[in-house]
Design an enzyme around this catalytic site. Structure first.
Site, short mmCIF file in Angstrom:
data_model
loop_
_atom_site.label_atom_id
_atom_site.label_comp_id
_atom_site.label_asym_id
_atom_site.label_seq_id
_atom_site.Cartn_x
_atom_site.Cartn_y
_atom_site.Cartn_z
CG ASP A 1 8.82 6.17 8.71
OD1 ASP A 1 7.83 5.47 9.01
OD2 ASP A 1 9.98 5.72 8.65
CG HIS B 1 -1.55 4.59 10.64
ND1 HIS B 1 -0.30 4.89 10.15
CD2 HIS B 1 -1.55 3.24 10.85
CE1 HIS B 1 0.41 3.78 10.05
NE2 HIS B 1 -0.31 2.76 10.49
CG LEU C 1 -0.41 22.42 -2.35
CD1 LEU C 1 1.09 22.60 -2.53
CD2 LEU C 1 -0.73 22.11 -0.90
CD GLU D 1 20.17 20.66 -1.77
OE1 GLU D 1 20.71 20.27 -0.71
OE2 GLU D 1 20.80 20.84 -2.84
C1 IPE Z 1 7.96 4.53 3.98
O1 IPE Z 1 7.80 4.21 5.31
C2 IPE Z 1 6.63 4.52 3.28
C3 IPE Z 1 5.70 5.56 3.70
C4 IPE Z 1 5.95 6.55 4.49
C5 IPE Z 1 4.37 5.46 3.14
P1 IPE Z 1 8.04 2.72 5.83
O2 IPE Z 1 7.84 2.74 7.30
O3 IPE Z 1 7.21 1.77 5.06
O4 IPE Z 1 9.57 2.50 5.45
P2 IPE Z 1 10.64 1.45 5.99
O5 IPE Z 1 10.02 0.11 5.87
O6 IPE Z 1 10.93 1.80 7.40
O7 IPE Z 1 11.82 1.65 5.11
C1 IPE Z 2 4.27 5.82 8.32
O1 IPE Z 2 4.32 5.40 9.64
C2 IPE Z 2 2.92 5.53 7.68
C3 IPE Z 2 2.91 4.41 6.73
C4 IPE Z 2 3.97 3.80 6.26
C5 IPE Z 2 1.61 3.97 6.25
P1 IPE Z 2 4.68 3.91 10.03
O2 IPE Z 2 3.43 3.12 10.11
O3 IPE Z 2 5.72 3.37 9.12
O4 IPE Z 2 5.28 4.10 11.49
P2 IPE Z 2 6.56 3.40 12.12
O5 IPE Z 2 7.69 3.59 11.16
O6 IPE Z 2 6.20 1.95 12.30
O7 IPE Z 2 6.77 4.11 13.42
MG MG Z 3 7.74 3.40 9.14
#
Ligand code: IPE
Ligand code: IPE
Ligand code: MG
Length: 249
Positions: A21, A38, A132, A208
């Site tokens: 994330d 991304h 892996l 964990e």
């Molecule tokens: C969780 O991240 C999903 C992925 C990492 C693919 P999100 O950015 O979608 O989660 P929320 O919406 O903050 O909970």
């Molecule tokens: C995680 O990064 C990747 C996906 C959920 C596809 P985010 O796109 O959720 O990035 P933030 O949380 O908005 O910073």
């Molecule tokens: Mg996110």
């Protein structure tokens, strides 16, 4: 002494799951569009996968796209699907070089055909690799998976091939998209969010948890080592007392 040397070799987690994330926030911090985050996130995936393969980790499950992520703006979803296709094309040789087997969990039927075909091709190509197991969660959510499992179990009860009283933990596990994959030992979430976001709810019953403020594009191999070292200092009790666990180990 480098971080890697601090890792106890005979207590490496067998399965690490990661909620990757913070891509969007990382891009915003540099004044860039979310897609740059991304793209940079893919580089982190590359580095972390190589490091996990080298450490001898059995399974690395990466949450790449959730069921709920389909609700993002269409431009971002489309761009992410294209990025997935490009990434598979580019990274398949790296998987082969590192003896990595690709697996996916999630509702692949919802992916655009070209994206799905790329994954199916890469899964086939890497199927004989013995190192892996890289498990990509794509169009995945735990509640989706549990609903699908409930439907299939109910159908068997309906058909008279499964007795209700015979339903146990293994029945549920075997009907999830993760069947055959051991439960994660360690779950890492980057970006400082303290939630699970519909990821592996059944499977993480005794996992964990490790949360870090680091955003995914800036998460390094040393950060992975640090999470593993932290994990190795924990006592996993599975409901027992500390004394019992010490006696058994
Ligand atoms: C969780 O991240 C999903 C992925 C990492 C693919 P999100 O950015 O979608 O989660 P929320 O919406 O903050 O909970
Ligand atoms: C995680 O990064 C990747 C996906 C959920 C596809 P985010 O796109 O959720 O990035 P933030 O949380 O908005 O910073
Ligand atoms: Mg996110």
């Amino acid at each position: 002494m480098s971080k890697k040397d601090e890792i106890v070799k005979d207590r490496i987690p067998r399965h690490i799951a990661i909620i990757m994330d913070g891509n969007g926030r990382w891009a915003k911090k540099q004044g860039l569009a979310r897609m740059f985050g991304h793209k940079q996130g893919v580089t982190t995936v590359h580095n972390i996968t190589e490091a996990a393969a080298e450490l001898g980790i059995g399974y690395l499950t990466l949450y790449a796209f959730s069921t709920e992520n389909w609700n993002r703006p269409k431009e971002e979803v489309d761009a992410l699907m294209t990025l997935l296709v490009d990434t598979i094309a580019k990274e398949t040789p790296t998987l082969m070089k590192n003896n990595v087997r690709l697996l996916t969990i999630g509702d692949l039927e919802r992916l655009p055909q070209t994206t799905r075909e790329k994954f199916v091709g890469c899964i086939r190509q890497t199927a004989q690799n013995t190192g892996l197991n890289l498990v990509l969660a794509l169009s995945y959510s735990s509640r989706w998976e549990l609903i699908e499992a409930a439907k299939r179990i109910a159908a068997q009860v309906n058909a008279g091939t499964l007795d209700i009283d015979a339903i146990n933990e293994a029945t549920i596990s075997d009907h999830l998209t993760t069947h055959g994959i051991p439960d994660p030992d360690l779950l890492i979430r980057t970006s400082g969010e303290l939630r699970i976001s519909n990821f592996l709810l059944w499977q993480i019953a005794y996992t964990e948890l490790y949360f870090t403020d680091r955003l995914w594009p800036e998460f390094t191999v040393d950060d992975l080592y640090e999470a593993i070292i932290d994990y190795q200092h924990r006592e996993r009790r599975f409901g027992k007392t500390s004394e019992q666990v010490k006696r058994e180990s």
